[in-house]
Design a protein around this motif. Structure first.
Motif, PDB file in Angstrom:
ATOM      1  N   GLU A 275       0.847  -1.310   0.193  1.00  0.00           N
ATOM      2  CA  GLU A 275       0.061   0.144  -0.003  1.00  0.00           C
ATOM      3  C   GLU A 275       0.889   1.133   0.020  1.00  0.00           C
ATOM      4  O   GLU A 275       2.077   1.283   0.603  1.00  0.00           O
ATOM      5  CB  GLU A 275      -0.814   0.159   1.194  1.00  0.00           C
ATOM      6  CG  GLU A 275      -1.891  -0.996   1.423  1.00  0.00           C
ATOM      7  CD  GLU A 275      -2.881  -0.988   0.176  1.00  0.00           C
ATOM      8  OE1 GLU A 275      -3.184  -0.091  -0.208  1.00  0.00           O
ATOM      9  OE2 GLU A 275      -3.600  -2.296  -0.006  1.00  0.00           O
ATOM     10  N   ARG A 321      -1.801   6.254  13.452  1.00  0.00           N
ATOM     11  CA  ARG A 321      -2.220   4.662  13.923  1.00  0.00           C
ATOM     12  C   ARG A 321      -3.794   4.404  13.173  1.00  0.00           C
ATOM     13  O   ARG A 321      -4.597   5.393  13.745  1.00  0.00           O
ATOM     14  CB  ARG A 321      -2.003   4.490  15.208  1.00  0.00           C
ATOM     15  CG  ARG A 321      -2.230   3.095  15.875  1.00  0.00           C
ATOM     16  CD  ARG A 321      -2.121   3.206  17.103  1.00  0.00           C
ATOM     17  NE  ARG A 321      -2.525   1.915  17.958  1.00  0.00           N
ATOM     18  CZ  ARG A 321      -1.915   1.137  18.167  1.00  0.00           C
ATOM     19  NH1 ARG A 321      -0.542   0.711  17.536  1.00  0.00           N
ATOM     20  NH2 ARG A 321      -2.198   0.036  18.806  1.00  0.00           N
ATOM     21  N   GLN A 322      -3.927   3.755  12.358  1.00  0.00           N
ATOM     22  CA  GLN A 322      -5.308   3.576  11.909  1.00  0.00           C
ATOM     23  C   GLN A 322      -5.718   2.002  11.895  1.00  0.00           C
ATOM     24  O   GLN A 322      -6.921   1.571  11.990  1.00  0.00           O
ATOM     25  CB  GLN A 322      -5.650   4.000  10.623  1.00  0.00           C
ATOM     26  CG  GLN A 322      -4.902   3.337   9.449  1.00  0.00           C
ATOM     27  CD  GLN A 322      -5.071   3.812   8.141  1.00  0.00           C
ATOM     28  OE1 GLN A 322      -6.141   4.033   7.802  1.00  0.00           O
ATOM     29  NE2 GLN A 322      -4.089   3.916   7.220  1.00  0.00           N
ATOM     30  N   ASP A 323      -4.757   1.214  12.263  1.00  0.00           N
ATOM     31  CA  ASP A 323      -5.244  -0.198  12.502  1.00  0.00           C
ATOM     32  C   ASP A 323      -3.650  -1.014  13.066  1.00  0.00           C
ATOM     33  O   ASP A 323      -3.008  -0.259  13.489  1.00  0.00           O
ATOM     34  CB  ASP A 323      -5.453  -1.077  11.124  1.00  0.00           C
ATOM     35  CG  ASP A 323      -4.297  -0.701  10.023  1.00  0.00           C
ATOM     36  OD1 ASP A 323      -2.993  -0.954  10.528  1.00  0.00           O
ATOM     37  OD2 ASP A 323      -4.358  -0.594   8.756  1.00  0.00           O
ATOM     38  N   LEU A 324      -4.165  -2.299  13.318  1.00  0.00           N
ATOM     39  CA  LEU A 324      -2.820  -3.074  13.919  1.00  0.00           C
ATOM     40  C   LEU A 324      -2.233  -3.885  13.003  1.00  0.00           C
ATOM     41  O   LEU A 324      -1.348  -4.800  13.678  1.00  0.00           O
ATOM     42  CB  LEU A 324      -3.498  -3.839  15.294  1.00  0.00           C
ATOM     43  CG  LEU A 324      -4.417  -3.052  16.243  1.00  0.00           C
ATOM     44  CD1 LEU A 324      -4.574  -3.884  17.272  1.00  0.00           C
ATOM     45  CD2 LEU A 324      -3.600  -1.923  16.809  1.00  0.00           C
ATOM     46  N   GLN A 325      -2.096  -3.355  11.854  1.00  0.00           N
ATOM     47  CA  GLN A 325      -1.656  -4.434  10.881  1.00  0.00           C
ATOM     48  C   GLN A 325       0.157  -4.614  10.900  1.00  0.00           C
ATOM     49  O   GLN A 325       0.678  -5.424  10.621  1.00  0.00           O
ATOM     50  CB  GLN A 325      -1.732  -3.926   9.347  1.00  0.00           C
ATOM     51  CG  GLN A 325      -1.228  -4.685   8.287  1.00  0.00           C
ATOM     52  CD  GLN A 325      -1.849  -6.276   8.323  1.00  0.00           C
ATOM     53  OE1 GLN A 325      -3.048  -6.450   8.407  1.00  0.00           O
ATOM     54  NE2 GLN A 325      -0.855  -7.348   8.421  1.00  0.00           N
ATOM     55  N   LYS A 367       3.814   2.455  19.821  1.00  0.00           N
ATOM     56  CA  LYS A 367       2.389   3.328  19.826  1.00  0.00           C
ATOM     57  C   LYS A 367       2.963   4.434  20.695  1.00  0.00           C
ATOM     58  O   LYS A 367       3.516   4.463  21.689  1.00  0.00           O
ATOM     59  CB  LYS A 367       1.494   2.701  19.995  1.00  0.00           C
ATOM     60  CG  LYS A 367       1.323   1.899  21.578  1.00  0.00           C
ATOM     61  CD  LYS A 367      -0.005   1.359  21.456  1.00  0.00           C
ATOM     62  CE  LYS A 367      -0.201   0.652  23.074  1.00  0.00           C
ATOM     63  NZ  LYS A 367       0.852  -0.521  23.185  1.00  0.00           N
TER      64      LYS A 367
END
Length: 410
Positions: A275, A321-325, A367
């Motif tokens: 991505e 931070r938008q996900d935990l991928q 994080k």
């Protein structure tokens, strides 16, 4: 007369061999935004004589060392010889072109993200993952003259990160060009060994510091929002340094100054894994060649050579931070890649600098803390050099730790 902060320059030129100081014309100015510059150091040798008056016998100078670092900004053609020295390789020939007659390709069709050949082999033709290519003479004009990032290559299908206009009609008169030149890490038994003469000239003093037998040993690219793509280059020498004054300064004759603008973070895109990252807040990539200039018993005090180690690459990036991928990728030890494409702000096809890192896994995901203040949480990914390696997949993948492509032919 005192020397003013701005009134000088850095110039460098490759030597024909170690011990052969470069001179004359064809040197290149390295635009600088700071850095420690060149530095001569000497080992202080202490006398062990015991004096009865409780005072010390003055010691002597021992071995000499030279090293330097300069900060700059990434620009087209600005530091091509330095990148070449760091990769211990040579730039490819310029502007590799492919047509329907190359490697039996015959014709192509396009989908939203692929270029499909009817026959032949893209791999045989020379296309590799991480390259940037441009279509010309394609029947669908909107597909022409764009910088296309290659994310997948099979014999018949190229996958690109960019969106194409679909055309199911076979095009039998196309041209695809890999613009500029490509640089990958040198192959076993064929690593190049280059030495440079570096001059730091100060107009106010009519004098220069001159360093000989220098090897470039560190390179870094970094960026943040609303900034340029910053670079830092470091070199290590054998200890040879001289002061050049008056009629002998400057040492180099009319060094060439790059004219390209600096590349801005605003025009850079980073593809992480599969991505494009649209929420990146900081990025840095470092290559380190682990230089050593050993001390020996010598009347000159110089090191016999500058010895470089294994090519080490590392990187860090922070994004919203938008996900935990990323945490999942870290936990699974997922093999990842990164492609940085920095373009000039101009009409397509834009000139560019491309950096591709094909084979690494994450070394940590940190994080940001929860807070009462407004703002987004961030995640910082770290990739130490121990988790970056040569790509050994072969075929459509270059056998390299990283790949650099520049759009300029010279």
């Amino acid at each position: 007369m005192y020397s003013e902060n701005w009134n000088g320059y850095i110039a460098f030129k490759a030597q024909s061999a170690k011990g052969s100081q470069a001179s004359g014309a064809d040197a290149q100015i390295l635009p600088t935004s700071g850095g420690a510059g060149g530095l001569l150091t000497k080992q202080a040798v202490e006398s062990q004589i015991v004096r009865r008056d409780a005072q010390q016998l003055r010691g002597r100078h021992g071995s000499r060392r030279t090293a330097g670092s300069y900060t700059s900004e990434l620009g087209i053609g600005r530091a091509d010889p330095i990148w070449e020295a760091l990769m211990r390789s040579a730039w490819s020939s310029a502007d590799l072109a492919i047509t329907e007659a190359t490697a039996g390709l015959t014709s192509i069709t396009t989908t939203a993200n692929t270029i499909v050949a009817a026959a032949g082999s893209w791999i045989t033709a020379g296309v590799r993952v991480g390259d940037v290519w441009r279509l010309t003479n394609h029947a669908t004009a909107a597909n022409n003259g764009r910088n296309l990032r290659i994310t997948g290559v099979t014999a018949l299908t190229l996958t690109v990160a960019d969106t194409l206009v679909e055309d199911a009609v076979a095009d039998t008169a196309f041209t695809m060009t890999r613009p500029g030149r490509v640089l990958i890490n040198g192959a076993a038994g064929a690593l190049s060994k280059s030495y440079f003469t570096i001059e730091e000239h100060e107009y106010d003093l009519d004098a220069s510091e001159l360093y000989t037998d220098c090897r470039w040993s560190r390179g870094m690219i970094s960026m943040q929002p609303d900034g340029m793509l910053n670079t830092e280059f470091g070199w290590t020498g054998t200890g040879q340094a001289a002061v050049v004054e008056s009629g002998a300064a400057p040492h180099f004759t009319s060094p060439a100054e790059p004219t390209a603008l600096s590349l801005a973070a605003l025009e850079a895109v980073v593809r992480f894994g599969t991505e494009d990252v649209a929420d990146l807040t900081s990025f840095d990539f470092t290559m380190d060649l682990q230089p050593v200039s050993p001390a020996v018993i010598s009347a000159t005090g110089y090191a016999p050579d500058v010895f470089l180690g294994v090519f080490l690459a590392s990187l860090n990036m922070t994004f919203l931070r938008q996900d935990l991928q990323a945490l999942a990728d870290f936990d699974d030890e997922t093999q990842l890649s990164l492609h940085l494409l920095a373009s000039e702000n101009e009409t397509a096809p834009a000139d560019f600098f491309s950096l591709y890192v094909p084979n690494f896994s994450l070394g940590g995901v940190a994080k940001s803390a929860l807070s009462k203040a407004g703002g987004a949480r961030t995640a910082t990914l770290s990739v130490p050099s121990s988790l970056v390696g040569k790509d050994t997949r072969g075929g459509a993948f270059d056998a390299t730790t990283c790949k650099i492509q520049v759009s300029n032919a010279t």
